[in-house]
Motif scaffolding. Structure first.
Motif, PDB file in Angstrom:
ATOM      1  N   ASP A 169       0.614  68.300  53.328  1.00  0.00           N
ATOM      2  CA  ASP A 169       1.102  66.942  53.595  1.00  0.00           C
ATOM      3  C   ASP A 169       0.072  65.979  53.014  1.00  0.00           C
ATOM      4  N   ALA A 170       0.180  65.713  51.739  1.00  0.00           N
ATOM      5  CA  ALA A 170      -0.844  64.942  51.022  1.00  0.00           C
ATOM      6  C   ALA A 170      -0.975  63.520  51.544  1.00  0.00           C
ATOM      7  N   ASN A 171       0.117  62.942  52.004  1.00  0.00           N
ATOM      8  CA  ASN A 171       0.093  61.539  52.434  1.00  0.00           C
ATOM      9  C   ASN A 171      -0.072  61.366  53.942  1.00  0.00           C
ATOM     10  N   SER A 172      -0.164  62.487  54.640  1.00  0.00           N
ATOM     11  CA  SER A 172      -0.287  62.463  56.112  1.00  0.00           C
ATOM     12  C   SER A 172       0.830  61.656  56.759  1.00  0.00           C
ATOM     13  N   ASP A 173       2.013  61.764  56.183  1.00  0.00           N
ATOM     14  CA  ASP A 173       3.154  61.021  56.726  1.00  0.00           C
ATOM     15  C   ASP A 173       4.152  61.940  57.432  1.00  0.00           C
ATOM     16  N   GLY A 174       3.749  63.181  57.660  1.00  0.00           N
ATOM     17  CA  GLY A 174       4.633  64.131  58.334  1.00  0.00           C
ATOM     18  C   GLY A 174       5.632  64.791  57.415  1.00  0.00           C
ATOM     19  N   ILE A 175       5.619  64.448  56.137  1.00  0.00           N
ATOM     20  CA  ILE A 175       6.539  65.056  55.167  1.00  0.00           C
ATOM     21  C   ILE A 175       5.754  66.057  54.312  1.00  0.00           C
ATOM     22  N   ILE A 176       6.215  67.321  54.324  1.00  0.00           N
ATOM     23  CA  ILE A 176       5.542  68.369  53.557  1.00  0.00           C
ATOM     24  C   ILE A 176       5.968  68.280  52.099  1.00  0.00           C
ATOM     25  N   GLU A 177       4.997  68.039  51.237  1.00  0.00           N
ATOM     26  CA  GLU A 177       5.311  67.944  49.806  1.00  0.00           C
ATOM     27  C   GLU A 177       5.262  69.299  49.107  1.00  0.00           C
ATOM     28  N   LEU A 178       4.517  70.242  49.700  1.00  0.00           N
ATOM     29  CA  LEU A 178       4.304  71.518  49.004  1.00  0.00           C
ATOM     30  C   LEU A 178       4.018  72.626  50.003  1.00  0.00           C
ATOM     31  N   PHE A 179       4.611  73.804  49.746  1.00  0.00           N
ATOM     32  CA  PHE A 179       4.264  75.018  50.481  1.00  0.00           C
ATOM     33  C   PHE A 179       3.586  75.970  49.507  1.00  0.00           C
ATOM     34  N   ILE A 180       2.456  76.512  49.920  1.00  0.00           N
ATOM     35  CA  ILE A 180       1.723  77.475  49.092  1.00  0.00           C
ATOM     36  C   ILE A 180       1.809  78.839  49.769  1.00  0.00           C
ATOM     37  N   PHE A 181       2.504  79.781  49.108  1.00  0.00           N
ATOM     38  CA  PHE A 181       2.699  81.124  49.650  1.00  0.00           C
ATOM     39  C   PHE A 181       1.721  82.095  48.981  1.00  0.00           C
ATOM     40  N   THR A 182       0.898  82.741  49.789  1.00  0.00           N
ATOM     41  CA  THR A 182       0.029  83.813  49.292  1.00  0.00           C
ATOM     42  C   THR A 182       0.658  85.131  49.727  1.00  0.00           C
ATOM     43  N   LEU A 202      12.634  74.955  54.477  1.00  0.00           N
ATOM     44  CA  LEU A 202      11.392  74.330  53.996  1.00  0.00           C
ATOM     45  C   LEU A 202      11.490  72.808  54.101  1.00  0.00           C
ATOM     46  N   HIS A 203      12.621  72.293  53.688  1.00  0.00           N
ATOM     47  CA  HIS A 203      12.827  70.839  53.690  1.00  0.00           C
ATOM     48  C   HIS A 203      12.726  70.278  55.111  1.00  0.00           C
ATOM     49  N   ALA A 204      13.220  71.067  56.075  1.00  0.00           N
ATOM     50  CA  ALA A 204      13.183  70.622  57.481  1.00  0.00           C
ATOM     51  C   ALA A 204      11.941  71.125  58.208  1.00  0.00           C
ATOM     52  N   ASN A 205      11.037  71.803  57.464  1.00  0.00           N
ATOM     53  CA  ASN A 205       9.827  72.387  58.057  1.00  0.00           C
ATOM     54  C   ASN A 205      10.171  73.322  59.218  1.00  0.00           C
ATOM     55  N   MET A 206      11.177  74.189  58.991  1.00  0.00           N
ATOM     56  CA  MET A 206      11.647  75.112  60.022  1.00  0.00           C
ATOM     57  C   MET A 206      11.711  76.542  59.477  1.00  0.00           C
ATOM     58  N   LEU A 218       2.704  81.538  45.188  1.00  0.00           N
ATOM     59  CA  LEU A 218       3.833  80.681  44.836  1.00  0.00           C
ATOM     60  C   LEU A 218       3.624  79.295  45.422  1.00  0.00           C
ATOM     61  N   LYS A 219       3.904  78.290  44.636  1.00  0.00           N
ATOM     62  CA  LYS A 219       3.870  76.908  45.111  1.00  0.00           C
ATOM     63  C   LYS A 219       5.286  76.352  45.007  1.00  0.00           C
ATOM     64  N   ILE A 220       5.845  75.999  46.156  1.00  0.00           N
ATOM     65  CA  ILE A 220       7.232  75.539  46.193  1.00  0.00           C
ATOM     66  C   ILE A 220       7.291  74.163  46.839  1.00  0.00           C
ATOM     67  N   ALA A 221       7.815  73.224  46.100  1.00  0.00           N
ATOM     68  CA  ALA A 221       8.018  71.869  46.624  1.00  0.00           C
ATOM     69  C   ALA A 221       9.416  71.790  47.222  1.00  0.00           C
ATOM     70  N   PRO A 222       9.556  71.502  48.512  1.00  0.00           N
ATOM     71  CA  PRO A 222      10.879  71.424  49.134  1.00  0.00           C
ATOM     72  C   PRO A 222      11.813  70.447  48.438  1.00  0.00           C
ATOM     73  N   ALA A 223      11.255  69.367  47.888  1.00  0.00           N
ATOM     74  CA  ALA A 223      12.099  68.358  47.243  1.00  0.00           C
ATOM     75  C   ALA A 223      12.632  68.824  45.890  1.00  0.00           C
ATOM     76  N   GLY A 224      11.973  69.790  45.282  1.00  0.00           N
ATOM     77  CA  GLY A 224      12.415  70.269  43.966  1.00  0.00           C
ATOM     78  C   GLY A 224      12.107  71.742  43.802  1.00  0.00           C
ATOM     79  N   PRO A 225      12.767  72.607  44.581  1.00  0.00           N
ATOM     80  CA  PRO A 225      12.452  74.037  44.533  1.00  0.00           C
ATOM     81  C   PRO A 225      12.902  74.674  43.218  1.00  0.00           C
ATOM     82  N   PRO A 226      12.248  75.762  42.799  1.00  0.00           N
ATOM     83  CA  PRO A 226      12.644  76.461  41.572  1.00  0.00           C
ATOM     84  C   PRO A 226      13.938  77.243  41.796  1.00  0.00           C
ATOM     85  N   PRO A 227      14.571  77.707  40.726  1.00  0.00           N
ATOM     86  CA  PRO A 227      15.749  78.563  40.898  1.00  0.00           C
ATOM     87  C   PRO A 227      15.411  79.771  41.778  1.00  0.00           C
TER      88      PRO A 227
END
Length: 202
Positions: A157-170, A70-74, A177-186
Motif C-alpha cells: 500500500d504505497a500511499n497508505s490509503d488502504g488500497i493495495i496497489e501490488l501483491f508480491i508472491f514468493t 485481490l482487488h477486494a483484499n480478500m 510474481l508481482k500482481i497489481a489488482p488494478a491491472g492483473p496479467p492474463p
C-alpha cells in the motif's frame, strides 16, 4: 529292440490329449489374466488422465475469483472457499481412453483442492475360461491435487490509503510474481506458477 505290447500302444493317446487340453486351458487362462491386467492398466490411465484434466480445467477457471479477491483484499477468504469441479473434462478424457466416468467430486478449497475421479472401462475381459467375465470391466480411481504454492503474499500500500496497489508472491518453486489488482496479467501466464496440479495417492 523292445516293442510295446499292442494292447499298451493306444493308452498313451488319451494321456496326450489330456496334456494338450490342460496346456491349452492354461494358455487361455494366462491370456485372460493378461487381458484383465491390460484392461486394469488402461482404466487406471483413463482415471489419471480424467482427474488431471478436471484439475487443470478447474485451475484455468480460478482466474476471475482470484483476481476479484485481490482487488477486494480478500485472498484468504477466496482460498478457503469450496469450488465446483469441471467434471465434463473428466468425461471427455475418460471417453478418449475407452472408459466411462462413474463419479467425480471435489474436496477442500482453493488453498488445497482435490478432485477424485472413478472410471469403468468400456471393454470386458470376456474370457471363456473365466465364468462371468463377459460382464467384468476394469475400474479405477485417481485423485488430482490443485495446490496453491505462493502463500502469504506481501501487500503493498504505497500511499497508505488502504488500497493495495501490488501483491508480491514468493512461491515455493522459487519464482516471484508481482500482481497489481488494478491491472492483473492474463491468467494463463501466471496460473501454473500460482497453482500446482499433480496426481496424489488417496
Amino acid at each position: 529292440m523292445a516293442f510295446l505290447p499292442r494292447s499298451d500302444r493306444g493308452q498313451a493317446f488319451p494321456i496326450y490329449i489330456m496334456m494338450v487340453a490342460g496346456l491349452l486351458f492354461l494358455a487361455l487362462a494366462f491370456f485372460a489374466v493378461g487381458k484383465a491386467s491390460a484392461l486394469r492398466n488402461g482404466s487406471q490411465g483413463a482415471a489419471d488422465a480424467a482427474a488431471l484434466a478436471a484439475a487443470q480445467k478447474a485451475r484455468d477457471d480460478f482466474g476471475t475469483g482470484f483476481y476479484a479477491s485481490l482487488h477486494a483484499n480478500m485472498l484468504d477468504l477466496f482460498l478457503d472457499l469450496d469450488f465446483a469441479a469441471p467434471c465434463y473434462e473428466a468425461d471427455r478424457l475418460a471417453a478418449a481412453n475407452d472408459a466411462r466416468r462413474q463419479s467425480c467430486y471435489p474436496s477442500g478449497g482453493y488453498l488445497r483442492d482435490l478432485i477424485t475421479v472413478e472410471v469403468e472401462g468400456l471393454k470386458s475381459v470376456d474370457s471363456s475360461v473365466l465364468p462371468g467375465s463377459e460382464n467384468k470391466k476394469a475400474k479405477a480411481k485417481a485423485t488430482a491435487l490443485i495446490e496453491f504454492r505462493c502463500p502469504n503474499p506481501k501487500a503493498v500500500d504505497a500511499n497508505s490509503d488502504g488500497i493495495i496497489e501490488l501483491f508480491i508472491f514468493t512461491c515455493r518453486n522459487g519464482k516471484i510474481l508481482k500482481i497489481a489488482p488494478a491491472g492483473p496479467p492474463p491468467w494463463g501466464s501466471v496460473s501454473r506458477t500460482l497453482f500446482d496440479v499433480r496426481l496424489v495417492d488417496q
